[in-house]
Each structure stands twice: as structure tokens, then as C-alpha cells.
Write a protein that holds these residues in place. Structure first.
Motif, PDB file in Angstrom:
ATOM      1  N   ASP A  58      37.089  43.835  36.545  1.00  0.00           N
ATOM      2  CA  ASP A  58      36.434  43.714  37.845  1.00  0.00           C
ATOM      3  C   ASP A  58      37.056  44.652  38.862  1.00  0.00           C
ATOM      4  O   ASP A  58      38.212  45.081  38.726  1.00  0.00           O
ATOM      5  CB  ASP A  58      36.536  42.277  38.379  1.00  0.00           C
ATOM      6  CG  ASP A  58      35.488  41.362  37.764  1.00  0.00           C
ATOM      7  OD1 ASP A  58      34.292  41.724  37.813  1.00  0.00           O
ATOM      8  OD2 ASP A  58      35.858  40.310  37.227  1.00  0.00           O
ATOM      9  N   TRP A  60      37.528  44.985  43.135  1.00  0.00           N
ATOM     10  CA  TRP A  60      37.499  44.205  44.365  1.00  0.00           C
ATOM     11  C   TRP A  60      37.800  45.091  45.563  1.00  0.00           C
ATOM     12  O   TRP A  60      38.627  46.001  45.490  1.00  0.00           O
ATOM     13  CB  TRP A  60      38.528  43.071  44.312  1.00  0.00           C
ATOM     14  CG  TRP A  60      38.304  42.092  43.199  1.00  0.00           C
ATOM     15  CD1 TRP A  60      38.638  42.248  41.880  1.00  0.00           C
ATOM     16  CD2 TRP A  60      37.680  40.813  43.298  1.00  0.00           C
ATOM     17  NE1 TRP A  60      38.267  41.158  41.146  1.00  0.00           N
ATOM     18  CE2 TRP A  60      37.676  40.251  41.990  1.00  0.00           C
ATOM     19  CE3 TRP A  60      37.143  40.087  44.349  1.00  0.00           C
ATOM     20  CZ2 TRP A  60      37.146  38.993  41.735  1.00  0.00           C
ATOM     21  CZ3 TRP A  60      36.610  38.832  44.091  1.00  0.00           C
ATOM     22  CH2 TRP A  60      36.621  38.301  42.802  1.00  0.00           C
ATOM     23  N   ARG A  65      34.227  40.991  45.469  1.00  0.00           N
ATOM     24  CA  ARG A  65      33.949  41.609  44.175  1.00  0.00           C
ATOM     25  C   ARG A  65      32.830  42.640  44.343  1.00  0.00           C
ATOM     26  O   ARG A  65      31.730  42.296  44.768  1.00  0.00           O
ATOM     27  CB  ARG A  65      33.540  40.551  43.156  1.00  0.00           C
ATOM     28  CG  ARG A  65      33.320  41.071  41.746  1.00  0.00           C
ATOM     29  CD  ARG A  65      33.001  39.907  40.811  1.00  0.00           C
ATOM     30  NE  ARG A  65      32.766  40.346  39.449  1.00  0.00           N
ATOM     31  CZ  ARG A  65      31.584  40.720  38.969  1.00  0.00           C
ATOM     32  NH1 ARG A  65      30.509  40.696  39.775  1.00  0.00           N
ATOM     33  NH2 ARG A  65      31.436  41.117  37.716  1.00  0.00           N
TER      34      ARG A  65
END
Length: 242
Positions: A58, A60, A65
Motif C-alpha cells: 500500500d 499512504w 491510503r
């Protein structure tokens, strides 16, 4: 703006490009990525910008996110990528126009500081390579996104123009204090500009080392001739090559 990369991997077909990359760029920090050609640096920028989706992991931005989400960064490519039918002023305002804004006074102030106040109504073909890069950087600075990704913006310039652009970029960045992730193959450039250097391996790319740069700011190009700077260059080069 704070950027966090967490265990990001990416493959194209059977070829893995990025292998579980994790690192952070703090608010107002200047971080350089160095690594061999084909190590996935530009792919990583495409992931951060939301043009590609990672296979895993992921991304961020300020606790939000942004994985596979576009419109969160401003971007400066290797080539200036100016629209030839737009004047210099119109080019630097493009990012703002796309977001329904237009800060002409601020754009004029930045162009004047960059020595471009006399060419605001000129067209890109009338400018030198260094002048075009200044225009592209001002366009990125004026974009509403506060996080900047710079992809080898000076690689096509001669050594004299490159040094001039490095000094100008450093001065302009110190005035604006935006978070920057900067791709370069030039170790001296990375050391001179950065707060931190991230060294990538290749095939697939993983982080070999994160290095915090000890040189105080503001910086002068004379630092590049000091024994300490040359020692750091040898240190980074040794990690990059081994």
C-alpha cells in the motif's frame, strides 16, 4: 506531506520489478532514489501517482491510503514536456487550471525569481534547455498537490547547466519546503540535494540502504570539493555497486 510506501511489489508478466519496498518521505524532506537503469524507479513513480496498481502493498499520503489513486502528486519528468502552443505563463499555470485555479501573480513572482520574467509570453521553442526545465519545475511547484516527484529532470543537460539547475532547484526548494522524491543516477547530485538517499538494487528492486546525509543547509556547491563529500561519494558508490 508525508509519503509512506509499505511492502510494495510489482511485476510485469513473469518479470518482477519491485520486491516489497518500504520507506518514508517526511514532510518537507528531500529524498533521492538511486539505482541502476531498469531497477524500477520510474515504475515506482507510476505507482505513487496512481497510474499503476501494485501487486501487493500500500501507499499512504498523510495517513490516507492513495494506492491506485491519481491526482495526489505533482510530477516533473526527464523532459520538460511543455505544450508548444502555450506561452510560458500558460504552461506554468496548467496544473492549476486543471483544478479550476489560477494564481497568476504567484506564477509571475516565481518566474521572475527564476530569471524568466521577460519570457512569460514566449513559447517553449524560444527557450534554452535549462530555461525549459525551470518552467517545468515552476509548473510542478504551482500545482495544487504538495508532494513532488522529480524523475531525472536534469539528465539531458550539459554539466554547466546541470550544476546551475541544481543550485537553483535547491534554493527554490528551500524557500517552498515541499516534500520531494527525486530520481537520479548521479551520486554527486543526490548527495548535494538530499536529506536522505535510498539505494535500490535491481532484478527485482529492493532497498539496499537508506542513508541520512549529514551536510547542513543551506548548501553551497563548494561542499562538493571537500574531503568529507568525496568520502560520502565513495561510500554511496560502494553500496550501489556491491
Amino acid at each position: 506531506m508525508n509519503l509512506s510506501i509499505r511492502d510494495v511489489s510489482k511485476s510485469f508478466g513473469d518479470k518482477q520489478i519491485l520486491d516489497s519496498l518500504s520507506f518514508d518521505v517526511a514532510d518537507g524532506e528531500f529524498v533521492s532514489l538511486i539505482g541502476p537503469s531498469g531497477s524500477g524507479k520510474s515504475t515506482l513513480f507510476s505507482l505513487i501517482g496512481g497510474l499503476l496498481a501494485p501487486d501487493s502493498g500500500d501507499i499512504w499520503m498523510n495517513e490516507e491510503r492513495i494506492t491506485n489513486k491519481s491526482g495526489t502528486i505533482s510530477y516533473m519528468p526527464q523532459q520538460p514536456s511543455l505544450f508548444p502552443w502555450r506561452t510560458i505563463m500558460q504552461n506554468v499555470l496548467l496544473g492549476q487550471e486543471l483544478n479550476g485555479q489560477k494564481e497568476t501573480d504567484r506564477a509571475m513572482e516565481m518566474l521572475e525569481k527564476a530569471g524568466l520574467g521577460d519570457v512569460t509570453h514566449a513559447y517553449p521553442h524560444e527557450l534554452s534547455g535549462g530555461m525549459k526545465q525551470r518552467v517545468a519545475f515552476i509548473r510542478a511547484l504551482l500545482s495544487p498537490q504538495a508532494f513532488m516527484c522529480l524523475d531525472e529532470p536534469f539528465s539531458a543537460l550539459d554539466d554547466f547547466t546541470r550544476m546551475d539547475m541544481q543550485k537553483w532547484l535547491l534554493t527554490t526548494w528551500e524557500e517552498n519546503q515541499q516534500s520531494v522524491l527525486f530520481i537520479t543516477h548521479n551520486i554527486e547530485e543526490a548527495l548535494f540535494l538530499s536529506d536522505k538517499i535510498i539505494i535500490l538494487s535491481s532484478n527485482p528492486a529492493h532497498i539496499k540502504k537508506e542513508i541520512s546525509i549529514p551536510f547542513s543547509r543551506p548548501r553551497d556547491e563548494a561542499i562538493m570539493l571537500t574531503p568529507e563529500f568525496l568520502d560520502w561519494k565513495r561510500y554511496v558508490l560502494d553500496i550501489a555497486l556491491n
